[in-house]
Design an enzyme around this catalytic site. Sequence first.
Site, PDB file in Angstrom:
ATOM      1  N   ASP A   1       0.952  -1.226  -0.040  1.00  0.00           N
ATOM      2  CA  ASP A   1       0.006   0.044  -0.033  1.00  0.00           C
ATOM      3  C   ASP A   1       1.092   0.986   0.000  1.00  0.00           C
ATOM      4  O   ASP A   1       1.474   1.727  -0.869  1.00  0.00           O
ATOM      5  CB  ASP A   1      -0.925  -0.111   1.200  1.00  0.00           C
ATOM      6  CG  ASP A   1      -2.084   1.026   1.308  1.00  0.00           C
ATOM      7  OD1 ASP A   1      -2.176   1.560   0.556  1.00  0.00           O
ATOM      8  OD2 ASP A   1      -2.219   1.354   2.475  1.00  0.00           O
TER       9      ASP A   1
ATOM     10  N   ASP B   1      -7.329  -9.083   5.462  1.00  0.00           N
ATOM     11  CA  ASP B   1      -8.662  -8.825   6.362  1.00  0.00           C
ATOM     12  C   ASP B   1      -9.157  -7.474   6.508  1.00  0.00           C
ATOM     13  O   ASP B   1      -8.455  -6.476   6.220  1.00  0.00           O
ATOM     14  CB  ASP B   1      -8.127  -9.123   7.667  1.00  0.00           C
ATOM     15  CG  ASP B   1      -7.415  -8.086   8.248  1.00  0.00           C
ATOM     16  OD1 ASP B   1      -6.202  -7.782   7.562  1.00  0.00           O
ATOM     17  OD2 ASP B   1      -7.462  -7.835   9.566  1.00  0.00           O
TER      18      ASP B   1
HETATM   19  P1  IMP Z   1       1.793  -0.493   3.871  1.00  0.00           P
HETATM   20  O1  IMP Z   1       0.880   0.723   3.804  1.00  0.00           O
HETATM   21  O2  IMP Z   1       2.470  -0.875   2.511  1.00  0.00           O
HETATM   22  O3  IMP Z   1       2.800  -0.529   4.995  1.00  0.00           O
HETATM   23  O4  IMP Z   1       0.715  -1.832   4.040  1.00  0.00           O
HETATM   24  C1  IMP Z   1       1.027  -2.591   5.195  1.00  0.00           C
HETATM   25  C2  IMP Z   1       0.049  -3.660   5.540  1.00  0.00           C
HETATM   26  O5  IMP Z   1      -1.460  -3.012   5.453  1.00  0.00           O
HETATM   27  C3  IMP Z   1      -0.271  -4.703   4.210  1.00  0.00           C
HETATM   28  O6  IMP Z   1       0.668  -5.573   4.517  1.00  0.00           O
HETATM   29  C4  IMP Z   1      -1.646  -5.161   4.639  1.00  0.00           C
HETATM   30  O7  IMP Z   1      -1.367  -6.227   5.742  1.00  0.00           O
HETATM   31  C5  IMP Z   1      -2.410  -4.017   5.023  1.00  0.00           C
HETATM   32  N1  IMP Z   1      -3.167  -3.438   3.780  1.00  0.00           N
HETATM   33  C6  IMP Z   1      -2.927  -2.315   3.334  1.00  0.00           C
HETATM   34  N2  IMP Z   1      -3.864  -2.354   2.375  1.00  0.00           N
HETATM   35  C7  IMP Z   1      -4.866  -3.286   2.500  1.00  0.00           C
HETATM   36  C8  IMP Z   1      -6.085  -3.503   1.892  1.00  0.00           C
HETATM   37  O8  IMP Z   1      -6.728  -3.047   1.317  1.00  0.00           O
HETATM   38  N3  IMP Z   1      -6.776  -4.605   2.685  1.00  0.00           N
HETATM   39  C9  IMP Z   1      -6.088  -5.034   3.542  1.00  0.00           C
HETATM   40  N4  IMP Z   1      -5.106  -5.049   4.153  1.00  0.00           N
HETATM   41  C10 IMP Z   1      -4.431  -3.780   3.488  1.00  0.00           C
END
Ligand code: IMP
Length: 188
Positions: free
Chosen positions: A114, A170
């Site tokens: 994300d 989730d």
């Molecule tokens: P980051 O923002 O790339 O650090 O995302 C970290 C974590 O947020 C990911 O590994 C997911 O576990 C969770 N995450 C981000 N976007 C989503 C989504 O759309 N659905 C579910 N979990 C999400």
Amino acid sequence: MVESFHLKSLSEEDKLIVSKPFLSTEQIQQRIKELSAEISRDYEGKKLLSVGILRGAFMFFADLVRSIQVPMEVDFLNVSSYVKAETSGEIKIHTDLRENIRGKDILLIEDIVDTGLTLNYIKNMLLERQPASLRICAFLDKKPRRKADVALDYVGFEIPDEYIVGYGLDYDNKFRNLPYIAIFKKSL
Ligand code: IMP
């Protein structure tokens, strides 16, 4: 409307939210075949250690590694983002790797990228342990939300800026066992 036992015990509202696949089981499995063929070619003759990032990647990890046709070891990192992770990217390591990764070819397997902050933190942490190489395979890439410039070597699907659930992912630790990906439209 997809009828499956996964949906029977949900509330009517949740049923509507998650009953329409955004990515179907068939689409997911087809893409995994393509990814695993590429990974199998790239890791021929290497000391592959596949590292799954828990909890979200458990389903993708299981499907992907059983389709990869080179010998490997497996290990897991169980992590979660701190509440302030949106800005700091700092994460909590609940369970660290059991293996010493020095000199090994590491394939990090993640559910979704994300902002990229989580993966960036994990990547830097593992690079300090001096693996022979480190590549990243992400099932989903939510590119429009990226804050940290982390390079992805293998990507299942690029998706728009939507909150998605299913296939390991989730909302409040629910919907992980849906066998497909759905867009979760509830106000969060
Ligand atoms: P980051 O923002 O790339 O650090 O995302 C970290 C974590 O947020 C990911 O590994 C997911 O576990 C969770 N995450 C981000 N976007 C989503 C989504 O759309 N659905 C579910 N979990 C999400």
